[in-house]
Design an enzyme around this catalytic site. Structure first.
Site, mmCIF file in Angstrom:
data_model
loop_
_atom_site.group_PDB
_atom_site.id
_atom_site.type_symbol
_atom_site.label_atom_id
_atom_site.label_comp_id
_atom_site.label_asym_id
_atom_site.label_seq_id
_atom_site.Cartn_x
_atom_site.Cartn_y
_atom_site.Cartn_z
ATOM 1 N N GLY A 45 -1.090 -6.248 2.105
ATOM 2 C CA GLY A 45 -2.509 -6.570 2.105
ATOM 3 C C GLY A 45 -2.706 -8.055 2.366
ATOM 4 N N ASN A 46 -3.940 -8.509 2.342
ATOM 5 C CA ASN A 46 -4.218 -9.922 2.612
ATOM 6 C C ASN A 46 -5.668 -10.233 2.272
ATOM 7 O OD1 ASN A 46 -5.500 -8.872 5.150
ATOM 8 N ND2 ASN A 46 -3.336 -8.476 5.605
ATOM 9 N N SER B 89 1.425 -14.846 6.336
ATOM 10 C CA SER B 89 2.077 -13.557 6.580
ATOM 11 C C SER B 89 3.352 -13.415 5.740
ATOM 12 C CB SER B 89 2.411 -13.460 8.072
ATOM 13 O OG SER B 89 3.055 -12.245 8.335
ATOM 14 N N GLY B 90 3.513 -12.268 5.110
ATOM 15 C CA GLY B 90 4.773 -11.911 4.454
ATOM 16 C C GLY B 90 5.181 -12.737 3.251
ATOM 17 N N SER C 85 -1.725 -14.316 8.205
ATOM 18 C CA SER C 85 -1.608 -12.868 8.038
ATOM 19 C C SER C 85 -1.654 -12.131 9.379
ATOM 20 C CB SER C 85 -2.773 -12.387 7.164
ATOM 21 O OG SER C 85 -2.928 -11.012 7.297
ATOM 22 N N SER C 86 -0.861 -11.068 9.477
ATOM 23 C CA SER C 86 -0.822 -10.282 10.718
ATOM 24 C C SER C 86 -2.158 -9.596 10.998
ATOM 25 C CB SER C 86 0.289 -9.232 10.632
ATOM 26 O OG SER C 86 0.108 -8.447 9.472
ATOM 27 N N GLU C 87 -3.024 -9.519 9.979
ATOM 28 C CA GLU C 87 -4.325 -8.853 10.165
ATOM 29 C C GLU C 87 -5.465 -9.848 10.391
ATOM 30 O OE1 GLU C 87 -4.272 -5.969 10.870
ATOM 31 O OE2 GLU C 87 -3.165 -4.658 9.511
ATOM 32 N N HIS D 204 -8.133 -7.126 2.048
ATOM 33 C CA HIS D 204 -7.501 -5.919 2.597
ATOM 34 C C HIS D 204 -6.356 -5.507 1.684
ATOM 35 C CE1 HIS D 204 -5.267 -3.156 4.961
ATOM 36 N NE2 HIS D 204 -4.306 -4.008 5.230
ATOM 37 N N HIS E 21 -3.662 -2.043 0.163
ATOM 38 C CA HIS E 21 -3.069 -0.712 0.345
ATOM 39 C C HIS E 21 -3.209 0.060 -0.963
ATOM 40 C CE1 HIS E 21 -0.388 -2.868 3.524
ATOM 41 N NE2 HIS E 21 -1.592 -2.610 3.992
ATOM 42 N N TYR F 74 -21.698 7.045 -8.839
ATOM 43 C CA TYR F 74 -22.665 6.042 -8.358
ATOM 44 C C TYR F 74 -22.017 4.704 -8.000
ATOM 45 C CZ TYR F 74 -22.756 3.381 -12.722
ATOM 46 O OH TYR F 74 -22.419 2.585 -13.769
#
Ligand SMILES: [Zn+2]
Length: 214
Positions: free
Chosen positions: A28-29, A45-46, A74-76, A95, A97, A116
């Site tokens: 995630g990131n 990243s990583g 980050s890769s995203e 982001h 998982h 709700y």
């Protein structure tokens, strides 16, 4: 240090992602957009969340050029930047998982209004179709799916949430995990009852003024 407040928040909320079991390891990131400086602070990243230091956070331009930082962003990064372009109300992107929301995403289902608290996203959590992580296609799918919602499931991958600051973006991820778990559990023993659209309209309106926000 450039964007030191944002760097500290990335480190702090990265640890919260682990503590709340919304992600594992370096998965995630998250990023923050400082609109007055026109710069984005993004997780490298990583890098393990528990080892990440403020100086490891990467500062990029809204176009993705590295302004400060020795590590790779980050890769995203693509979809984070696309969300800031797409939504003027968004200054934070998370982001994850997280397990229950990702379970629903692996079925390629949307998350309906079984509770709700889905109102943290809107009247549901929409689903973006699958595309390879880090790809332009994935970014395009997310932008097409998220619309005005504060969360979007990513098919066979995870969840992305947005907010005007990191606190609400993180809260959306936490609450949607609860709703996804309730949906999964209810599905295990019966047919969940979905709240009507008219009720969700009331909830979404109430959430706009909920808590301490004025
Ligand atoms: Zn991911």
């Amino acid at each position: 240090m450039l964007l030191s407040e944002e760097r500290n928040l990335i480190v702090e909320y990265g640890r919260k992602l682990i503590a709340s079991q919304l992600t594992t390891g370096s998965g995630g990131n998250l990023s923050l957009y400082n609109r007055s400086e026109n710069l984005v602070a993004v997780k490298p990243s990583g890098v393990d969340y528990l080892l990440m230091r403020p100086q490891d956070v990467v500062i990029v331009s809204p176009e993705g050029e590295i302004v400060d930082g020795d590590l790779k962003p980050s890769s995203e990064l693509k979809f984070h930047l696309a969300l800031y372009r797409h939504r003027a109300d968004v200054n934070a992107v998370v982001h994850t998982h997280q397990v229950y929301a990702t379970t629903i995403a692996c079925l390629n289902w949307e998350l309906p209004a079984i509770h709700y608290l889905v109102g943290f996203s809107g009247d549901k959590v929409p689903l973006a179709p699958y595309a390879t992580f880090g790809s332009q296609e994935l970014s395009d799918h997310i932008i097409a799916a998220i619309g005005h919602y504060n969360a979007c499931l990513m098919a066979n991958h995870g969840l992305v949430t947005v907010g005007n600051s990191i606190l609400p973006a993180f809260a959306v991820a936490e609450e949607i995990e609860l709703v996804a778990r309730l949906y999964y559990q209810a599905k295990c023993i019966g047919q969940p009852v979905i709240l009507p659209e008219s009720e969700m309209e009331i909830i979404v309106e109430k959430f706009k003024t909920y808590g301490q926000r004025r």
